[in-house]
Design a protein around this motif. Structure first.
Motif, short mmCIF file in Angstrom:
data_model
loop_
_atom_site.label_atom_id
_atom_site.label_comp_id
_atom_site.label_asym_id
_atom_site.label_seq_id
_atom_site.Cartn_x
_atom_site.Cartn_y
_atom_site.Cartn_z
N LEU A 180 0.71 -1.25 0.05
CA LEU A 180 0.00 0.00 0.09
C LEU A 180 0.77 1.27 -0.02
N ILE A 181 1.87 1.22 0.89
CA ILE A 181 2.71 2.28 0.93
C ILE A 181 3.65 2.88 -0.57
N ILE A 182 4.11 1.59 -1.10
CA ILE A 182 4.71 1.82 -2.41
C ILE A 182 3.51 2.35 -3.33
N THR A 217 10.07 4.22 -16.07
CA THR A 217 10.75 5.13 -14.98
C THR A 217 10.51 4.59 -13.68
N SER A 218 9.05 4.15 -13.42
CA SER A 218 8.92 3.78 -12.08
C SER A 218 9.70 2.42 -11.76
N THR A 271 6.19 -1.62 -8.13
CA THR A 271 6.31 -0.22 -8.89
C THR A 271 5.46 -0.54 -10.39
N PHE A 272 5.83 -1.51 -10.89
CA PHE A 272 5.30 -1.86 -12.27
C PHE A 272 3.61 -2.00 -11.95
N VAL A 273 3.17 -2.61 -11.26
CA VAL A 273 1.77 -2.74 -11.15
C VAL A 273 0.91 -1.42 -10.74
N SER A 274 1.78 -0.88 -9.68
CA SER A 274 1.11 0.52 -9.29
C SER A 274 0.99 1.46 -10.43
N THR A 275 2.25 1.61 -10.97
CA THR A 275 2.32 2.56 -12.13
C THR A 275 1.03 2.15 -13.13
N THR A 279 -1.45 5.02 -13.93
CA THR A 279 -1.63 5.64 -15.55
C THR A 279 -2.96 5.20 -16.04
N GLN A 280 -3.31 4.10 -16.03
CA GLN A 280 -4.80 3.41 -16.56
C GLN A 280 -5.85 4.34 -16.04
#
Length: 291
Positions: A180-182, A217-218, A271-275, A279-280
């Motif tokens: 959750l934090i990341i 980048t993320s 970071t991949f999943v969150s970004t 963006t979506q």
């Protein structure tokens, strides 16, 4: 003016990246430290168990050959970690140092007995196993008594079970908090660029084309945070091993390596999943909803 604005934007971008890397690093380091503690918790518990001594007292009639034979028997016993012989003279000396006076000169005789402090292997430091070992030892007619702290053995085993359960619960909760934090950090980073995303979309860029640089980048930030966390964890392990070599925290290279790889991989994955989803979300928003 333009130059000052560009410098401001550059400093702002660097600050944003630094914050993202720092948050990823701190979370992964704490999560990794918890993981390393979990895989070493049994070793720590075993180390504590093996410090509990079972004291075997011999009768005064026991000869040196009897004591030597018993010592040799202990060396071949599968349940013995180590055994220390304490002569009645050494026991008297130790007692005098604790009490602060020579009780032998007062009594005129040494009432203590020759003994062995037997340290069992961790798997045998449970009440049932110790009772069976005690019964086996008492078959020796020269043994006067077998003594150990039954209460400590009981408390140690009960507390280890409780601690293990709570460690599993805490690990699960902490892993969720870490995600959750990341995730929040990455979402905030993308939020600051929501207008750029919408502008690119308005000029005809596809969603995949827009997402790609943000995700890359993320992921790089996640990799940097993961590498820093791994380096910090290795430094922590080396420091603990140097300060307490008896714990053997470096004796499980495969498990330790898995934890370190998992820490690095988790930084990249989150970071991949969150970004991707951040963006979506902004790609699906209407222009008016950006404000």
């Amino acid at each position: 003016m333009a130059s000052s604005y560009d410098k401001f934007q550059k400093r702002r971008l660097i600050t944003s990246y630094f914050s993202a890397v720092l948050s990823v690093f701190l979370v992964l380091f704490l999560l990794g430290a918890l993981g390393l503690f979990v895989i070493n918790s049994k070793k720590l518990a075993d180390n504590f168990k093996e410090e509990i001594a079972v004291t075997v007292f011999f009768k005064n009639e026991a000869t040196d050959s009897t004591l030597t034979a018993f010592s040799n028997e202990l060396k071949t016993a599968k349940f013995v970690k180590k055994a220390v012989y304490v002569s009645k003279e050494q026991a008297a000396k130790n007692h005098s140092e604790v009490v602060g006076e020579d009780f032998i000169s007062f009594l005129g005789v040494n009432p203590l007995q020759n003994s062995f402090d037997v340290y069992l292997k961790a798997d045998y430091v449970v009440r049932d196993s110790i009772d069976r070992i005690e019964d086996r030892l008492r078959k020796n007619e020269m043994i006067g008594d077998v003594v150990y702290d039954k209460q400590i053995v009981k408390l140690v085993n009960e507390n280890i079970q409780k601690i293990s359960l709570w460690m599993l619960i805490i690990s699960g909760v902490f892993a969720l908090i870490s995600v959750l934090i990341i995730n929040s950090s990455m979402r905030l980073s993308i939020y600051s660029k929501r207008f750029i995303i919408k502008t690119m979309q308005m000029v005809g860029a596809t969603k995949a084309f827009i997402r790609k640089p943000f995700i890359w980048t993320s992921v790089k930030l996640g990799m940097i945070g993961g590498v820093l966390a791994v380096i910090a964890l290795i430094a922590l392990l080396l420091w603990i091993d140097n300060a307490n070599p008896g714990l053997g925290v470096l004796d499980e290279p495969i498990a330790t390596g898995i934890i370190l790889l998992a820490v690095f991989g988790l930084g990249v994955l989150i970071t991949f999943v969150s970004t991707f989803f951040a963006t979506q979300r902004f790609l699906n928003l209407r222009t008016d909803d950006l404000y």
